[in-house]
Scaffold this motif. Structure first.
Motif, PDB file in Angstrom:
ATOM      1  N   VAL A 258       0.828  -1.202   0.000  1.00  0.00           N
ATOM      2  CA  VAL A 258       0.000   0.000   0.000  1.00  0.00           C
ATOM      3  C   VAL A 258       0.867   1.258   0.000  1.00  0.00           C
ATOM      4  CG1 VAL A 258      -1.648   1.343   1.354  1.00  0.00           C
ATOM      5  CG2 VAL A 258      -1.969  -1.120   1.092  1.00  0.00           C
TER       6      VAL A 258
ATOM      7  N   ARG B 206      -0.134   0.972  -8.876  1.00  0.00           N
ATOM      8  CA  ARG B 206      -1.189   0.241  -9.568  1.00  0.00           C
ATOM      9  C   ARG B 206      -0.653  -0.357 -10.864  1.00  0.00           C
ATOM     10  NH1 ARG B 206      -6.804   3.767  -9.089  1.00  0.00           N
ATOM     11  NH2 ARG B 206      -6.807   3.969  -6.809  1.00  0.00           N
TER      12      ARG B 206
ATOM     13  N   CYS C 270     -11.201  -4.987   0.684  1.00  0.00           N
ATOM     14  CA  CYS C 270      -9.798  -4.883   0.267  1.00  0.00           C
ATOM     15  C   CYS C 270      -9.501  -5.674  -1.001  1.00  0.00           C
ATOM     16  CB  CYS C 270      -8.882  -5.378   1.395  1.00  0.00           C
ATOM     17  SG  CYS C 270      -8.865  -4.330   2.871  1.00  0.00           S
TER      18      CYS C 270
ATOM     19  N   GLY D 107     -12.929  -4.650  -3.846  1.00  0.00           N
ATOM     20  CA  GLY D 107     -13.301  -3.264  -4.022  1.00  0.00           C
ATOM     21  C   GLY D 107     -14.261  -2.795  -2.948  1.00  0.00           C
TER      22      GLY D 107
ATOM     23  N   LEU E 257     -11.625  -0.687  -2.509  1.00  0.00           N
ATOM     24  CA  LEU E 257     -10.184  -0.463  -2.462  1.00  0.00           C
ATOM     25  C   LEU E 257      -9.504  -1.198  -3.614  1.00  0.00           C
ATOM     26  CD1 LEU E 257      -9.497  -0.768   1.378  1.00  0.00           C
ATOM     27  CD2 LEU E 257      -9.783   1.307   0.012  1.00  0.00           C
ATOM     28  N   ASP E 258      -8.356  -0.681  -4.065  1.00  0.00           N
ATOM     29  CA  ASP E 258      -7.700  -1.271  -5.227  1.00  0.00           C
ATOM     30  C   ASP E 258      -6.849  -2.470  -4.827  1.00  0.00           C
ATOM     31  OD1 ASP E 258      -4.893  -0.429  -4.629  1.00  0.00           O
ATOM     32  OD2 ASP E 258      -5.708   1.582  -4.919  1.00  0.00           O
TER      33      ASP E 258
ATOM     34  N   TRP F 155      -4.415  -3.348  -1.755  1.00  0.00           N
ATOM     35  CA  TRP F 155      -4.914  -3.678  -0.415  1.00  0.00           C
ATOM     36  C   TRP F 155      -5.207  -5.166  -0.249  1.00  0.00           C
ATOM     37  CZ3 TRP F 155      -5.473  -0.249   3.631  1.00  0.00           C
ATOM     38  CH2 TRP F 155      -5.241   1.104   3.318  1.00  0.00           C
TER      39      TRP F 155
END
Length: 398
Positions: free
Chosen positions: A174, A179, A272, A275, A277-278, A281
């Motif tokens: 994180v 990404r 996590c 989704g 969250l991307d 996580w």
């Protein structure tokens, strides 16, 4: 049956009558088969891809995948692992009653289990768990005389250690990770699709790569599996599943207390991993799942046992128990069916279906297995895989 739980753990040979089978174990195994199938099929079938090889995900499929992560993922391999540890005590007790040396029988069993797992992982499904079970069983054998209290304490430390490793890696990802571009993700999916839709050689090569790439994660999660083994060992030493009527009050408390904890952890894990969250996580969610999944698994177990011991719910146990008696055969059959449908061994439909369709197919396959298992056991005592494993264990045909 004793009128109350024993103050001290009796010898394993005293836990279970020699001619009785503990139906609760079969019921729980049969139940676990569904959870394992719902999780594994999403890996075996691959992500949904359109005609141009681009990932496709509808809102309904997103919701279905989210719910599977929250309610099922990381819960049912714990149940199978718990039952594996519990069954270890029964196998040891059976050998003692028969006057058979347990160590050589156990070693032959593990060798056979490892070879079956290797064939399963290389040919059918790289997410095989049998090889891991076989290796961890060596540790279980070394700890066979551990006290139930020490087993539970050791299991707790193993779970904490596994969660700490995942959390540390997740927080680093994180903080410092980036990404992955969608083009790279799509390229990976397309490569997997081509490999799984190809001939037998490409399928085997893909499985070998997955086994190699997943070795590190297997080592991390092995701590979690071993913890469940030890809890099962402790429960087996106490004969918990042979005396469920004596633990009814405790099971009610576990179901009521474990459900909110487990559900909260499952929701956090899904947030996590699925989704909003991307992907960075993912391991943070996995760490939360490792910590809280035992609570939800325990709540499922206790709720199911309370149900099947009630008048209206007895039919559930009658439906699940036959599948649980041949759980190893059914586990391998699930992978075989998926391989025929989704890979180049058969139809080659890898990546063609969304989560909702896959889950519907799982329910159909599972219902078929429940009926097939009942019909099979009317003619024989063992499934094919169970017969082979038992033959290797005792070095003669059952």
């Amino acid at each position: 049956m004793h009128s109350s739980p024993p103050a001290q753990s009796p010898p394993d040979s005293e836990l279970v009558p020699s001619r009785e089978r503990i139906e609760e174990i079969d019921v729980l195994r049969g139940f676990a088969l569904l959870g394992i199938l719902l999780v594994n099929v999403q890996v075996m079938a691959g992500p949904h891809m359109d005609a141009g090889g681009q990932p496709v995900m509808s809102r309904v499929d997103e919701a279905a995948g989210w719910l599977v992560t929250a309610l099922v993922s990381a819960k049912f391999y714990l149940l199978f692992s718990f039952l594996f540890g519990y069954s270890f005590t029964l196998q040891r007790a059976s050998a003692e009653r028969a006057g058979i040396p347990f160590a050589p029988c156990h070693l032959r069993r593990l060798v056979c289990l490892f070879l079956m797992g290797a064939a399963h992982g290389i040919v059918l499904f790289s997410g095989d768990v049998l090889m891991t079970y076989a290796v961890l069983s060596l540790i279980l054998f070394a700890l066979r005389d551990i006290s139930p209290r020490s087993a539970i304490r050791t299991a707790a430390w193993l779970v904490l250690g596994c969660a700490a490793c995942l959390l540390a890696w997740g927080l680093l990802t994180v903080a410092y990770g980036t990404r992955v571009p969608s083009q790279e993700v799509t390229a990976v999916f397309q490569e997997r699709m081509a490999a799984h839709r190809g001939d037998a050689g490409s399928i085997v090569q893909a499985h070998l790569r997955s086994l190699r790439d997943g070795l590190g994660w297997t080592l991390v999660y092995s701590a979690d599996m071993l913890a469940a083994f030890l809890v099962g060992l402790a429960a087996g030493r106490r004969g918990v599943l042979a005396r469920t009527s004596q633990y009814r009050a405790q099971m009610v408390r576990i179901a009521v207390g474990g459900l909110p904890i487990g559900l909260a952890g499952g929701v956090a894990m899904a947030i996590c991993r699925n989704g909003p969250l991307d992907a960075r996580w993912h391991n943070v969610g996995s760490a939360v799942g490792v910590l809280t999944a035992p609570a939800l698994t325990a709540a499922y177990v206790c709720g199911l046992l309370l149900l099947v011991h009630s008048g209206p719910g007895r039919w559930v146990g009658d439906a699940l128990a036959p599948a649980g008696r041949v759980a190893l055969t059914n586990y391998l059959a699930q992978s075989l069916a998926a391989a025929v449908v989704f890979t180049g061994y058969g139809l080659g439909w890898y990546g063609r279906f969304g989560t909702t369709v896959l889950l519907s197919g799982c329910l159909g396959l599972y219902a078929t297995q429940l009926v097939w298992s009942k019909c099979l056991l009317r003619r024989t005592r063992y499934g094919p895989a169970e017969w082979l494993l038992r033959s290797a264990t005792f070095a003669h045909r059952p």
